[in-house]
Scaffold this active site. Structure first.
Site, short mmCIF file in Angstrom:
data_model
loop_
_atom_site.label_atom_id
_atom_site.label_comp_id
_atom_site.label_asym_id
_atom_site.label_seq_id
_atom_site.Cartn_x
_atom_site.Cartn_y
_atom_site.Cartn_z
CG ASP A 23 39.92 36.70 51.29
OD1 ASP A 23 39.33 37.17 50.29
OD2 ASP A 23 40.05 37.34 52.34
CG HIS B 196 33.15 34.13 25.38
ND1 HIS B 196 33.40 33.66 26.64
CD2 HIS B 196 32.10 34.98 25.50
CE1 HIS B 196 32.55 34.20 27.50
NE2 HIS B 196 31.75 35.01 26.83
#
Length: 431
Positions: free
Chosen positions: A278, A375
């Site tokens: 979770d 990136h």
């Protein structure tokens, strides 16, 4: 296994998907059934999804990759990461290689209990409430373990303590909050904790005469902290100083801390997703812990350590290796097997280490070439796809975008569209 894993780390990113699967099978990380499952596209039958949530119409698939070069507590790991964001897997692998060659990663878990909360919104006399409840504490622990948490007790866990807290209502009166402290062993423990809290509702009302208004676990588990430490011995002094200064920025300024912690979670969340844990609960706990001093701060800190650099991640990171999606979803089960972690604490330690490594990679990029260069270079393929490039055109568009990036230090979808138009124009002229 360690030597074999180290061998496949070399050039792994240059392999085709089929070669990567074969390499992982060769070292025993994946088996024939796993390779076949992945080659066919993973889970397709929606019947399992129907068991998880309501109104199912299909699956939303995100890429599953593996980060390499990780050596944590002296053991080599292949790290499964389910994530859609460009550069996360590459940055984790590259930074882990740097640490592998020039430093160490060590981890530990401090504490064992998760926390459940039982609220009495309005109490007449808090001191009396506390005295009455604590007089029955041992009995409530005993009946909780006997009637509800007996499965955990058999595995060495269960309810360990009960604590009473006074929480001001803001109107001059108090609410009373009972904390149930429980060792969940290798489960995340949410369901069993909620059952224990609900079970204790009636006894608490009987012993105190007060009304219980809410029972629920807490995701701020400051009673069980996972710590990861990276120490790099071979590092340029100027780079070490820049990273330490960047870390101080995140410790002192909540605006920077939010982005810093998001970068840490770039390493944490993909493993949580891949293993069926979770991630929402973990994020809630981490953000709450980051605010524990009254100001939101970084959950990592980097500092000069003589001629070296040391970084520390410290936060609650509550995960499970049994129960729920982790042991029901075939991809999650495969990822757990790939990691080879047999306990929740071991899994938590690996995840914390990856988060800290991811943070180091981001800080190094920010303080040297900047976040854009690395990136965006990896993002060129996404831009090519967004522009509508076909498979054979993608490498050509990528190459041209990289050239533009090197000159202008920025690229966008409009650049990719222009490049693709030019390439197609040139191709039609040749015809």
């Amino acid at each position: 296994m360690t030597k074999q894993l180290r061998d496949i780390f070399q050039g792994f990113s240059k392999l085709s998907r089929e070669e990567r699967l074969q390499a992982l099978k060769d070292v025993g990380v994946l088996h024939d059934s796993d390779v076949d499952y992945l080659a066919k596209g993973g889970l397709r039958d929606t019947s399992l999804g129907e068991k998880f949530i309501e109104n199912v119409i299909g699956y939303f698939q995100i890429p599953l990759g593996v980060a390499t070069n990780f050596r944590i507590d002296g053991k080599d790991f292949v790290i499964p990461m389910a994530v859609e964001e460009t550069s996360i897997v590459a940055a984790a692998s590259k930074t882990a290689k740097w640490i592998r060659e020039s430093g160490t990663i060590t981890t530990e878990v401090v504490g064992a209990e998760i926390i459940g909360q039982i609220q009495c919104a309005k109490v007449q006399d808090f001191a009396t409430f506390e005295k009455q409840l604590l007089a029955q504490k041992n009995y409530m622990i005993e009946i909780s373990n006997r009637e509800v948490a007996f499965g955990l007790v058999r595995r060495g866990g269960g309810v360990r303590d009960i604590v009473v807290r006074r929480v001001p209502r803001g109107d001059g009166s108090d609410m009373a909050v009972v904390h149930v402290m429980m060792d969940p062993c290798d489960a995340m423990g949410a369901n069993i904790m909620n059952q224990v809290c609900e079970f204790l509702k009636e006894p608490i009302e009987q012993f105190t005469g007060e009304k219980v208004t809410m029972c629920i676990l807490s995701n701020l588990v400051d009673s069980k902290i996972t710590r990861a430490t990276v120490h790099i011995t071979d590092i340029d002094a100027d780079l070490a100083e820049k990273i330490a200064e960047a870390s101080l920025f995140a410790q002192q300024d909540p605006y920077r801390a939010a982005t810093n912690n998001k970068g840490v979670l770039n390493g944490i969340d993909p493993i949580l997703v891949a293993t069926g844990n979770d991630w929402r609960a973990v994020e809630a706990g981490i953000h709450a812990y980051a605010s524990r001093t009254g100001q939101y701060r970084s959950i990592t800190r980097w500092y000069r350590d003589g001629k070296g650099l040391t970084g520390v991640f410290e936060a609650p990171l509550i995960v499970g290796t049994v129960g729920g999606v982790t042991t029901l979803h075939p991809t999650a089960m495969m990822c757990m097997k790939m990691l080879g972690t047999t306990s929740a604490n071991d899994l938590s330690r690996v995840i914390a280490a990856v988060g800290l490594v991811q943070n180091l990679g981001a800080l190094k990029a920010l303080t040297t070439v900047g976040i854009i260069e690395g990136h965006m270079k990896l993002h060129t393929k996404n831009l090519a796809l967004g522009a509508g490039a076909e498979e054979r055109e993608i490498p050509l568009v990528q190459k041209k975008l990289e050239e533009i990036l090197a000159i202008r230090k920025r690229i966008s979808l409009s650049n990719a569209i222009d490049v693709l138009k030019e390439l197609r124009s040139q191709a039609s002229q040749k015809l």
